[in-house]
Scaffold this motif. Structure first.
Motif, mmCIF file in Angstrom:
data_model
loop_
_atom_site.group_PDB
_atom_site.id
_atom_site.type_symbol
_atom_site.label_atom_id
_atom_site.label_comp_id
_atom_site.label_asym_id
_atom_site.label_seq_id
_atom_site.Cartn_x
_atom_site.Cartn_y
_atom_site.Cartn_z
ATOM 1 N N MET A 1 11.092 12.344 2.166
ATOM 2 C CA MET A 1 11.380 11.387 3.243
ATOM 3 C C MET A 1 10.162 11.180 4.127
ATOM 4 O O MET A 1 9.897 10.054 4.595
ATOM 5 N N THR A 2 9.396 12.240 4.369
ATOM 6 C CA THR A 2 8.173 12.102 5.161
ATOM 7 C C THR A 2 7.206 11.137 4.497
ATOM 8 O O THR A 2 6.642 10.250 5.145
ATOM 9 N N VAL A 3 7.019 11.288 3.188
ATOM 10 C CA VAL A 3 6.085 10.427 2.448
ATOM 11 C C VAL A 3 6.556 8.978 2.458
ATOM 12 O O VAL A 3 5.792 8.047 2.785
ATOM 13 N N TRP A 4 7.832 8.747 2.130
ATOM 14 C CA TRP A 4 8.341 7.384 2.050
ATOM 15 C C TRP A 4 8.393 6.722 3.422
ATOM 16 O O TRP A 4 8.040 5.538 3.558
ATOM 17 N N ALA A 5 8.838 7.453 4.434
ATOM 18 C CA ALA A 5 8.931 6.871 5.772
ATOM 19 C C ALA A 5 7.555 6.548 6.337
ATOM 20 O O ALA A 5 7.360 5.513 6.974
ATOM 21 N N MET A 6 6.561 7.428 6.106
ATOM 22 C CA MET A 6 5.212 7.150 6.589
ATOM 23 C C MET A 6 4.590 5.989 5.815
ATOM 24 O O MET A 6 3.852 5.174 6.403
ATOM 25 N N ALA A 7 4.868 5.885 4.515
ATOM 26 C CA ALA A 7 4.355 4.750 3.744
ATOM 27 C C ALA A 7 4.900 3.440 4.299
ATOM 28 O O ALA A 7 4.145 2.463 4.497
ATOM 29 N N LEU A 8 6.198 3.412 4.580
ATOM 30 C CA LEU A 8 6.798 2.214 5.172
ATOM 31 C C LEU A 8 6.257 1.967 6.569
ATOM 32 O O LEU A 8 5.929 0.829 6.938
ATOM 33 N N GLY A 9 6.125 3.044 7.366
ATOM 34 C CA GLY A 9 5.644 2.899 8.741
ATOM 35 C C GLY A 9 4.207 2.404 8.806
ATOM 36 O O GLY A 9 3.885 1.537 9.626
ATOM 37 N N VAL A 10 3.328 2.937 7.945
ATOM 38 C CA VAL A 10 1.925 2.507 7.950
ATOM 39 C C VAL A 10 1.811 1.061 7.479
ATOM 40 O O VAL A 10 1.045 0.264 8.046
ATOM 41 N N THR A 11 2.582 0.686 6.448
ATOM 42 C CA THR A 11 2.561 -0.697 5.966
ATOM 43 C C THR A 11 2.995 -1.663 7.064
ATOM 44 O O THR A 11 2.323 -2.678 7.322
ATOM 45 N N LEU A 12 4.114 -1.350 7.704
ATOM 46 C CA LEU A 12 4.583 -2.209 8.797
ATOM 47 C C LEU A 12 3.617 -2.178 9.981
ATOM 48 O O LEU A 12 3.397 -3.197 10.636
ATOM 49 N N GLY A 13 3.033 -1.011 10.245
ATOM 50 C CA GLY A 13 2.108 -0.897 11.363
ATOM 51 C C GLY A 13 0.884 -1.778 11.195
ATOM 52 O O GLY A 13 0.478 -2.478 12.128
#
Length: 300
Positions: free
Chosen positions: A79-91
């Motif tokens: 979840m850390t990997v997937w959530a950060m991937a989504l967060g960085v992309t959106l960021g």
């Protein structure tokens, strides 16, 4: 042979030869020793409390590698990997939108950042998990649809809640990194015909990474711990599985210690990785600075 220098604290106007016979006395740092003694005493008291407390350390060792705990560990890291991937992309996306000359894109990015930074993460997780109360079905009407209750599983609700929330914070981090790059480089890229996106990808973002990496590393470490909030919507991460076990065997403190050990282990590994990345990008910054120093007559 040059005369010896005057020692600090010597009388004004004193000759170096007049004080040469004096003995150097190191200052006594009594405050440091007292503070260190107090810290060690407090640490010893805490260790003594855990050693003498009613803690079954054998149970801690037994459940440290239990299948339920290891399964929760895998879910936490995933979840850390997937959530950060989504967060960085959106960021990155919303940071670019926030700096766009298009007022509609700027307003949309500003609203996104304002809303998701202004509401509690727990509230966002609950909203995503209960989305079926507002939208019973999601999809393209008349073409393909699903029941929202089937789509919005604990995993999906956690991913959207953590990832979209993280994107709002990452957008400001990325925007700060972009603003740290000298505007002259962007103008130089325009003069040779680079488009705005090409300039951002080839010139601005690689240099901004030195500013972006440290706070993003901290956000990754925070995300590991934020996954524990998802236990309220039944996502099976470490803390959720530890709670399930101690509800059954009443070994509360032992299972909480097991969860703490694994959180610390994951955070330690990520901290080392963050340090390596920071050194790598810092080395790139020093490499860029050498030609400028050489041009000014400094050491190459």
């Amino acid at each position: 042979m040059s005369p010896p220098s005057v020692a600090p604290g010597a009388p004004v106007g004193a000759s170096p030869y007049e004080i040469a016979h004096l003995t150097h006395v190191r200052p006594k740092h009594y405050g440091r020793w007292i503070a260190a003694a107090l810290v060690l005493a407090c640490f010893a008291a805490v260790v003594k409390a855990f050693v003498e407390g009613q803690i079954a350390w054998a149970v801690v060792g037994q459940f440290l590698t239990a299948s339920a705990i290891l399964s929760g560990l895998v879910n936490t890291v995933a979840m850390t990997v997937w959530a950060m991937a989504l967060g960085v992309t959106l960021g990155v996306l919303f940071a670019i939108m926030k700096m766009s000359p298009n007022p509609v894109l700027r307003w949309l990015a500003g609203f996104y950042i304002w809303f998701f930074r202004g509401t509690p993460l727990l509230l966002q997780l609950l909203l995503w998990f209960n989305l079926a109360l507002v939208f019973p079905r999601i999809g393209v009407p008349g073409l393909i649809e699903w029941r929202t209750v089937d789509v919005m599983t604990p995993f999906m609700a956690t991913l959207l809640g953590l990832g979209i929330n993280q994107g709002a914070y990452t957008a400001e981090v990325v925007r700060g990194g972009i603003l740290s790059v000298d505007l002259g480089q962007t103008e130089a890229a325009k003069t040779i015909g680079m488009t705005r996106l090409t300039t951002l990808r080839r010139i601005v973002l690689p240099q901004a990474m030195r500013v972006i990496i440290p706070p993003i590393g901290n956000e990754v470490i925070s995300m590991v711990k934020l996954t524990s909030v998802a236990s309220v919507i039944q996502y099976s991460e470490i803390l959720r599985n530890a709670q399930t076990i101690y509800f059954a065997n009443a070994r509360v403190i032992e299972l909480l210690i097991v969860a703490a050990i694994w959180y610390l282990a994951v955070v330690t590994v990520l901290s080392v990785g963050q340090h390596v990345l920071e050194r790598r990008f810092a080395r790139g910054g020093r490499t860029q600075a050498r030609p400028e120093a050489a041009a000014e007559g400094g050491p190459a």
